[in-house]
Design a protein around this motif. Structure first.
Motif, mmCIF file in Angstrom:
data_model
loop_
_atom_site.group_PDB
_atom_site.id
_atom_site.type_symbol
_atom_site.label_atom_id
_atom_site.label_comp_id
_atom_site.label_asym_id
_atom_site.label_seq_id
_atom_site.Cartn_x
_atom_site.Cartn_y
_atom_site.Cartn_z
ATOM 1 N N ALA A 1 0.859 -1.183 0.000
ATOM 2 C CA ALA A 1 0.000 0.000 0.000
ATOM 3 C C ALA A 1 0.895 1.232 0.000
ATOM 4 N N SER A 2 0.378 2.306 -0.531
ATOM 5 C CA SER A 2 1.133 3.553 -0.528
ATOM 6 C C SER A 2 0.187 4.718 -0.270
ATOM 7 N N VAL A 3 0.706 5.713 0.380
ATOM 8 C CA VAL A 3 -0.038 6.960 0.512
ATOM 9 C C VAL A 3 0.321 7.804 -0.708
ATOM 10 N N ALA A 4 -0.596 8.599 -1.144
ATOM 11 C CA ALA A 4 -0.322 9.476 -2.284
ATOM 12 C C ALA A 4 -1.149 10.741 -2.103
ATOM 13 N N THR A 5 -1.091 11.570 -3.079
ATOM 14 C CA THR A 5 -1.844 12.830 -3.102
ATOM 15 C C THR A 5 -1.395 13.808 -2.036
ATOM 16 N N GLY A 6 -0.109 13.832 -1.764
ATOM 17 C CA GLY A 6 0.415 14.818 -0.813
ATOM 18 C C GLY A 6 0.129 14.480 0.628
ATOM 19 N N PHE A 7 0.220 13.227 0.970
ATOM 20 C CA PHE A 7 -0.022 12.814 2.346
ATOM 21 C C PHE A 7 0.974 13.511 3.280
ATOM 22 N N PRO A 8 0.580 13.990 4.428
ATOM 23 C CA PRO A 8 -0.715 13.836 5.056
ATOM 24 C C PRO A 8 -1.695 14.986 4.815
ATOM 25 N N SER A 9 -1.260 16.065 4.183
ATOM 26 C CA SER A 9 -2.141 17.237 4.075
ATOM 27 C C SER A 9 -3.111 17.168 2.909
ATOM 28 N N GLY A 10 -2.709 16.542 1.816
ATOM 29 C CA GLY A 10 -3.549 16.535 0.624
ATOM 30 C C GLY A 10 -3.543 17.864 -0.106
ATOM 31 N N GLN A 11 -2.627 18.735 0.224
ATOM 32 C CA GLN A 11 -2.621 20.099 -0.315
ATOM 33 C C GLN A 11 -1.751 20.263 -1.561
ATOM 34 N N TYR A 12 -1.364 19.192 -2.205
ATOM 35 C CA TYR A 12 -0.539 19.279 -3.409
ATOM 36 C C TYR A 12 -1.407 19.592 -4.624
ATOM 37 N N PRO A 13 -0.818 20.162 -5.673
ATOM 38 C CA PRO A 13 -1.575 20.389 -6.912
ATOM 39 C C PRO A 13 -2.024 19.054 -7.514
ATOM 40 N N MET A 14 -3.129 19.073 -8.239
ATOM 41 C CA MET A 14 -3.698 17.865 -8.826
ATOM 42 C C MET A 14 -2.680 17.117 -9.684
ATOM 43 N N ARG A 15 -1.883 17.827 -10.448
ATOM 44 C CA ARG A 15 -0.880 17.184 -11.305
ATOM 45 C C ARG A 15 0.092 16.351 -10.469
ATOM 46 N N THR A 16 0.507 16.883 -9.343
ATOM 47 C CA THR A 16 1.425 16.170 -8.458
ATOM 48 C C THR A 16 0.742 14.952 -7.842
ATOM 49 N N LYS A 17 -0.499 15.115 -7.432
ATOM 50 C CA LYS A 17 -1.245 13.998 -6.852
ATOM 51 C C LYS A 17 -1.370 12.850 -7.852
ATOM 52 N N LEU A 18 -1.715 13.183 -9.076
ATOM 53 C CA LEU A 18 -1.855 12.161 -10.108
ATOM 54 C C LEU A 18 -0.513 11.506 -10.405
ATOM 55 N N GLY A 19 0.544 12.297 -10.440
ATOM 56 C CA GLY A 19 1.877 11.757 -10.686
ATOM 57 C C GLY A 19 2.306 10.792 -9.591
ATOM 58 N N GLU A 20 2.074 11.164 -8.339
ATOM 59 C CA GLU A 20 2.403 10.284 -7.211
ATOM 60 C C GLU A 20 1.650 8.964 -7.308
ATOM 61 N N THR A 21 0.378 9.069 -7.617
ATOM 62 C CA THR A 21 -0.460 7.878 -7.705
ATOM 63 C C THR A 21 0.002 6.977 -8.845
ATOM 64 N N ARG A 22 0.235 7.564 -10.013
ATOM 65 C CA ARG A 22 0.707 6.774 -11.161
ATOM 66 C C ARG A 22 2.041 6.093 -10.864
ATOM 67 N N ARG A 23 2.931 6.831 -10.218
ATOM 68 C CA ARG A 23 4.244 6.271 -9.899
ATOM 69 C C ARG A 23 4.116 5.080 -8.962
ATOM 70 N N ALA A 24 3.314 5.234 -7.926
ATOM 71 C CA ALA A 24 3.153 4.158 -6.950
ATOM 72 C C ALA A 24 2.544 2.913 -7.605
#
Length: 133
Positions: free
Chosen positions: A90-113
């Motif tokens: 399992a992985s955390v993504a989308t700017g954990f723990p705040s969730g305050q990252y830009p959408m592009r970064t969130k999607l990139g983190e998720t795709r990478r994981a």
């Protein structure tokens, strides 16, 4: 009436075998997690070993459900566990723990994981997003 019923549960004894079975079930549902900025492949490998065998073999405790790591550590967990492991990655993504990252970064983190082998992605969705739905 509800208080009486609750009090009756406190007086009941549970057999040792039932307690042990319950603990084994709980262990099989746990995600072992390391979410430190200074995580290393070695620390992730240790966590994976612990997830595969959470207690000495004589206790017959099943593996944990998953190990949870930051996206940059997913490939190490997957490499250590292999593709047919009973323990998920399992992985955390989308700017954990705040969730305050830009959408592009969130999607990139998720795709990478996911590309690195994550079976599950845990996300934090900031409250602004939720309130607009």
């Amino acid at each position: 009436m509800a208080e009486e019923r609750a009090a009756s549960f406190a007086k009941r004894s549970i057999k040792t075998s039932a307690k042990l079975l319950g603990l084994k079930i709980v262990a099989s549902m746990i995600d072992l997690t390391t979410l430190e900025g200074k995580d290393t492949p070695g620390k992730v490998a240790y966590l994976c070993r612990k997830a595969l065998q959470p207690a000495p073999p004589r206790f017959s405790v099943p593996p944990c459900a998953a190990v949870c790591v930051y996206p940059n550590m997913v490939r190490y967990a997957r490499r250590f566990l292999g593709s047919d492991s009973p323990v998920h990655v399992a992985s955390v993504a989308t700017g954990f723990p705040s969730g305050q990252y830009p959408m592009r970064t969130k999607l990139g983190e998720t795709r990478r994981a996911v590309a690195d082998g994550a079976d599950e992605i845990d996300m934090v969705i900031e409250s602004q997003c939720v309130s607009h739905w």
